[in-house]
Design a protein around this motif. Structure first.
Motif, short mmCIF file in Angstrom:
data_model
loop_
_atom_site.label_atom_id
_atom_site.label_comp_id
_atom_site.label_asym_id
_atom_site.label_seq_id
_atom_site.Cartn_x
_atom_site.Cartn_y
_atom_site.Cartn_z
N LEU A 1 0.82 -1.20 0.00
CA LEU A 1 0.00 0.00 0.00
C LEU A 1 0.86 1.25 0.00
O LEU A 1 1.87 1.32 0.69
CB LEU A 1 -0.91 0.03 1.24
N GLY A 2 0.42 2.24 -0.79
CA GLY A 2 0.98 3.57 -0.69
C GLY A 2 0.19 4.37 0.34
O GLY A 2 -1.01 4.17 0.50
N VAL A 3 0.85 5.25 1.06
CA VAL A 3 0.20 6.03 2.11
C VAL A 3 -0.44 7.27 1.48
O VAL A 3 0.22 8.05 0.79
CB VAL A 3 1.21 6.44 3.20
N GLY B 1 -2.02 -12.44 -5.13
CA GLY B 1 -2.13 -11.44 -4.09
C GLY B 1 -3.42 -10.67 -4.16
O GLY B 1 -3.99 -10.45 -5.24
N PHE B 2 -3.89 -10.21 -3.01
CA PHE B 2 -5.10 -9.39 -2.90
C PHE B 2 -4.79 -8.19 -2.04
O PHE B 2 -4.10 -8.30 -1.02
CB PHE B 2 -6.25 -10.20 -2.30
N ARG B 3 -5.31 -7.05 -2.42
CA ARG B 3 -5.08 -5.82 -1.69
C ARG B 3 -6.31 -5.45 -0.88
O ARG B 3 -7.44 -5.79 -1.22
CB ARG B 3 -4.73 -4.68 -2.63
N ILE B 4 -6.05 -4.72 0.19
CA ILE B 4 -7.11 -4.19 1.04
C ILE B 4 -7.09 -2.68 0.91
O ILE B 4 -6.10 -2.03 1.23
CB ILE B 4 -6.90 -4.61 2.51
N GLY B 5 -8.17 -2.11 0.41
CA GLY B 5 -8.21 -0.67 0.22
C GLY B 5 -7.69 -0.27 -1.14
O GLY B 5 -7.25 -1.09 -1.95
N ASP B 6 -7.74 1.02 -1.40
CA ASP B 6 -7.32 1.58 -2.67
C ASP B 6 -5.94 2.22 -2.50
O ASP B 6 -5.82 3.27 -1.87
CB ASP B 6 -8.33 2.63 -3.15
N PRO B 7 -4.88 1.62 -3.03
CA PRO B 7 -3.54 2.16 -2.81
C PRO B 7 -3.34 3.49 -3.53
O PRO B 7 -3.90 3.73 -4.60
CB PRO B 7 -2.62 1.08 -3.39
N ASP C 1 1.22 1.97 -6.80
CA ASP C 1 1.64 0.57 -6.74
C ASP C 1 3.05 0.48 -6.17
O ASP C 1 4.01 0.97 -6.77
CB ASP C 1 1.60 -0.04 -8.14
N VAL C 2 3.19 -0.16 -5.01
CA VAL C 2 4.51 -0.35 -4.42
C VAL C 2 4.93 -1.81 -4.43
O VAL C 2 5.96 -2.17 -3.87
CB VAL C 2 4.55 0.17 -2.96
N GLY C 3 4.14 -2.68 -5.07
CA GLY C 3 4.45 -4.10 -5.04
C GLY C 3 4.03 -4.69 -3.71
O GLY C 3 3.72 -4.00 -2.76
N GLY C 4 4.05 -6.03 -3.63
CA GLY C 4 3.69 -6.68 -2.39
C GLY C 4 2.18 -6.75 -2.21
O GLY C 4 1.41 -6.05 -2.87
N SER C 5 1.75 -7.62 -1.29
CA SER C 5 0.34 -7.82 -1.00
C SER C 5 0.18 -8.14 0.47
O SER C 5 1.00 -8.87 1.04
CB SER C 5 -0.24 -8.97 -1.83
#
Length: 739
Positions: free
Chosen positions: A117-119, A663-669, A672-676
């Motif tokens: 996630l990006g902040v 991979g699945f993300r939580i929220g709207d980044p 894109d920083v990679g990783g999950s």
């Protein structure tokens, strides 16, 4: 908790303060041993006199500021480091002797790669600390030594001679042929009188003629200890996460001679490592640079200029009475006496482009976890660490003995041999970086006492220790059976992955730590004894008839030898391929014939968008006739899932593993920083162990399964089924997975 100790050391990098006006004169005489010679005394006196006069004649300048911050999660117990947080910032700055300072932000990017996630920015940008900038770090009227708020006594403070000793170091001469000028730099070595976290040891270079600071490299006299530095807060922290400590390896800052007249900041770097419960460590790196100076030139930044649509502009000039400071100009905590607030606040104009453009700005530097160019070369930093390690720091007289009896993650464990066992630790500091310790342990129902008595020294580059022991040991090839993770697995899932024997002896151990490598070596002499199973207690046993498999039968005998291991990984960037691996071996002799062990394993993780593919393989063999407890065994969470390692041992082995994850993300980044944060994985394991002369595929075993990976494999939950050589189903709960 961990943030508390990191806040103390991070302040050393992220905040910089100017020296205060001199307090009232001190009546007592300066100690006779404060200055080793007249030359260093004169140099420090000139530096004190020049700290206010150094900016005379300078009216304004502009510079481009770039900053990078990185925090990871790693340590000796993990196969590779994970990227926890990063931030990059870039801005064009204008400093003026009178009038408003200006900050025009060019780019800001923040992320948490371990969860992909990006902040995002605050709705009101004024409330977002991403747009804070402290002009003290670039103010030529300050000393620019980045010692954070309430942290350490400045070596140029008026009372510093009562707390430090000074001696002359090296001399450097720089010639400017075009201007027919030579600048002489003299090094002042500063060493503390007391071993305290708020005292520093370091090397400070000054312009011999001007008395102006041109370079500083230093570190705290001792590491930060949460219980020692913040005892009241530490009482509220659960014991199982203690001790909480942080070690600052170095802080260094360089200056450049602008217009052959003014020494202005050029580059800065900071490295620290925090630890919690002696399990994982959190490396923190920070650096900034100032480039493209324009000194006393026509401004390119104008506080009155119109800003384009979508841009934001505001002025910081508020007084914060609770914190005792004014935004833009802050009181300095470095001297022993308090100072009053300045009479007027300096206004700071802040200009920010549209926030959606900030993370993708071409002005931003590479993140530190994927950077190809650093502010300081690796060789420079290695020399700096060695230099700082050589400085004299007095014995830690104020650091008394410590008794640790809290049932922390390293003190309490469970396995089928000891049952539930608990330990205590009594440590006595023998120096700033060394200690003598005694660690007894006893288990129920085994009631077999163990003890470790040793001395160890730990520095930024590595450690060295001597230990006598009587303890339970495991084979030590994969995983950490004597850790909290296997204890939890044993109690909850009824599956103990350890292969144990008891050892009594003496060892000399050394380690060397690099940024992405770790080398360990041990000389040992010990007696091995069998350690039979003593307990079947577990949750499956409570509600059924599940029991642990018997432990291996270890041969009794005395041996002496040498062992070693090299670990390495290529990157912490979850968006790029990551290669990690380990090479280890051992040679010993005694009651058993001379034998050797050698093995190697390697893993590759390949991210492709939301998908990731991971491969791992290993091979090894013994030489000679080792005892049964020095054979290789496959099975368990790290080699061959769904198989018990007791039944898969031999003189040689090979194994391979294949994993595919989505991979699945939580929220709207924000970007894109990679990783999950979470992956669903499928896997296939295969392996063989047996006699050296039968090495091959005859009788090989395999398993398949599915699992859930959390935080880039930091935590794993797998369900595996043996499909060749067995038919068991098994649940695996463990940390530090392949992906």
């Amino acid at each position: 908790m961990l943030a508390a100790c990191m806040g103390a050391v991070a302040g050393a990098a992220f905040d910089a303060r100017a020296l205060q006006d001199p307090p009232d004169a001190v009546s007592r005489p300066i100690p006779a041993d404060a200055y080793a010679d007249d030359g260093i005394a004169g140099l420090i006196e000139r530096a004190l006199e020049q700290r206010r006069a150094r900016a005379e004649g300078l009216t304004s300048f502009e510079a481009t500021f770039r900053e990078r911050i990185y925090a990871g999660l790693g340590g000796a117990v993990l196969r590779r480091e994970r990227a926890m947080f990063h931030q990059e910032r870039a801005a064009r700055l204008r400093w003026t002797a009178e009038g408003e300072h200006i900050v025009r932000w060019l780019g800001v990017r923040r992320g948490v790669p371990i969860v992909g996630l990006g902040v995002e920015f605050e709705d009101d940008l004024r409330d977002d600390d991403a747009f804070d900038f402290d002009f003290d770090i670039i103010d030529p009227a300050s000393e620019h030594v980045a010692i954070g708020e309430d942290w350490a006594l400045h070596p140029l403070a008026d009372t510093a001679a009562y707390h430090y000793r000074y001696r002359s170091g090296d001399t450097l001469r720089i010639r400017f042929p075009g201007d027919n000028r030579e600048v002489t730099l003299i090094e002042a070595i500063v060493e503390p009188r007391e071993a305290r976290f708020d005292r520093i040891a370091g090397s400070f270079w000054f312009d011999a003629d001007e008395g102006v600071l041109t370079r500083a490299a230093y570190r705290p006299a001792i590491e930060y200890d949460f219980e020692r530095e913040e005892p009241e807060d530490a009482d509220e922290v659960p014991g199982f996460v203690k001790p909480i400590r942080a070690r600052v390896d170095f802080i260094t800052i360089d200056y450049g001679l602008q217009e052959l007249r003014w020494w202005l900041p050029n580059r800065m770097a900071f490295d620290a490592v925090a630890s919690m419960a002696d399990l994982a460590s959190m490396p923190v790196r920070y650096e900034w640079t100032f480039e493209d100076y324009l000194v006393d030139r026509e401004p390119t930044l104008d506080p009155g200029e119109d800003v384009p649509d979508g841009w934001t502009r505001w002025v910081d000039d508020t007084v914060d009475t609770e914190e005792g400071r004014i935004e833009g100009i802050r009181d300095d905590p470095l001297t022993a006496e308090a100072d009053s607030l300045p009479a007027e606040a300096r206004r700071i104009m802040v200009i920010v482009p549209p926030v959606e453009e900030l993370p993708s700005s071409p002005e931003l530097p590479e993140p530190l976890f994927s950077a190809t160019v650093d502010a300081f070369a690796a060789a420079e930093l290695d020399d700096l660490k060695d230099r700082l390690s050589s400085l004299r720091i007095p014995a830690a007289a104020g650091l008394g003995p410590r008794l640790d009896i809290a049932p922390g993650l390293r003190r309490l464990r469970y396995n089928r041999v000891e049952g539930i066992s608990v330990s205590a630790r009594f440590a006595v500091p023998t120096g700033v970086t060394s200690e003598f310790s005694v660690t007894p342990r006893v288990g129920i129902p085994e009631w077999e006492p163990g003890i470790e008595v040793g001395w160890r020294r730990q520095t930024a580059r590595g450690g060295f220790g001597v230990t006598a022991y009587r303890r339970l040991a495991d084979l030590g090839d994969w995983g950490r059976p004597l850790s909290f993770g296997n204890s939890f697995n044993s109690l909850i899932a009824g599956y103990d992955e350890g292969l144990y024997f008891r050892e009594t002896g003496f060892e000399i151990a050394a380690s060397r730590q690099g940024r992405r490598t770790r080398v360990e070596g041990t000389l040992f002499a010990e007696r091995h004894q069998n350690a039979p199973k003593q307990s079947d207690a577990s949750l499956p046993n409570l509600f059924g008839d599940a029991v642990f498999q018997d432990n291996i039968v270890a041969a009794r005998g005395d041996i002496a030898g040498i062992s070693g291991r090299l670990r390495a990984f290529s990157s912490v960037d979850p968006g790029t391929p990551v290669l990690s691996g380990s090479v280890w071996g051992e040679a010993a002799a005694g009651d058993f014939d001379l034998y050797g062990r050698a093995a190697v394993s390697a893993a590759l993780q390949l991210p492709v968008s939301r998908w990731s593919l991971a491969l791992e393989g290993g091979v090894g063999r013994v030489f000679g006739e080792p005892p049964p407890q020095r054979h290789f065994h496959l099975g368990g969470s790290y080699t061959l899932r769904a198989f018990d390692p007791v039944s898969t041992g031999g003189e040689s082995f090979w194994f391979g593993r294949l994993e595919l994850g989505r991979g699945f993300r939580i929220g709207d980044p924000a970007y894109d920083v990679g990783g999950s944060p979470i992956r669903i994985t499928g896997f296939w394991d295969a392996g063989w162990a047996g006699r050296v002369d039968a090495f091959g595929t005859e009788g090989w075993r395999s398993s398949v399964g599915i699992g859930v990976s959390l935080m880039d494999g930091l935590f794993r939950i797998d369900i595996a089924r043996a499909v060749r050589g067995g038919s068991l189903w098994r649940l695996h709960l463990y940390s530090d997975g392949l992906m």
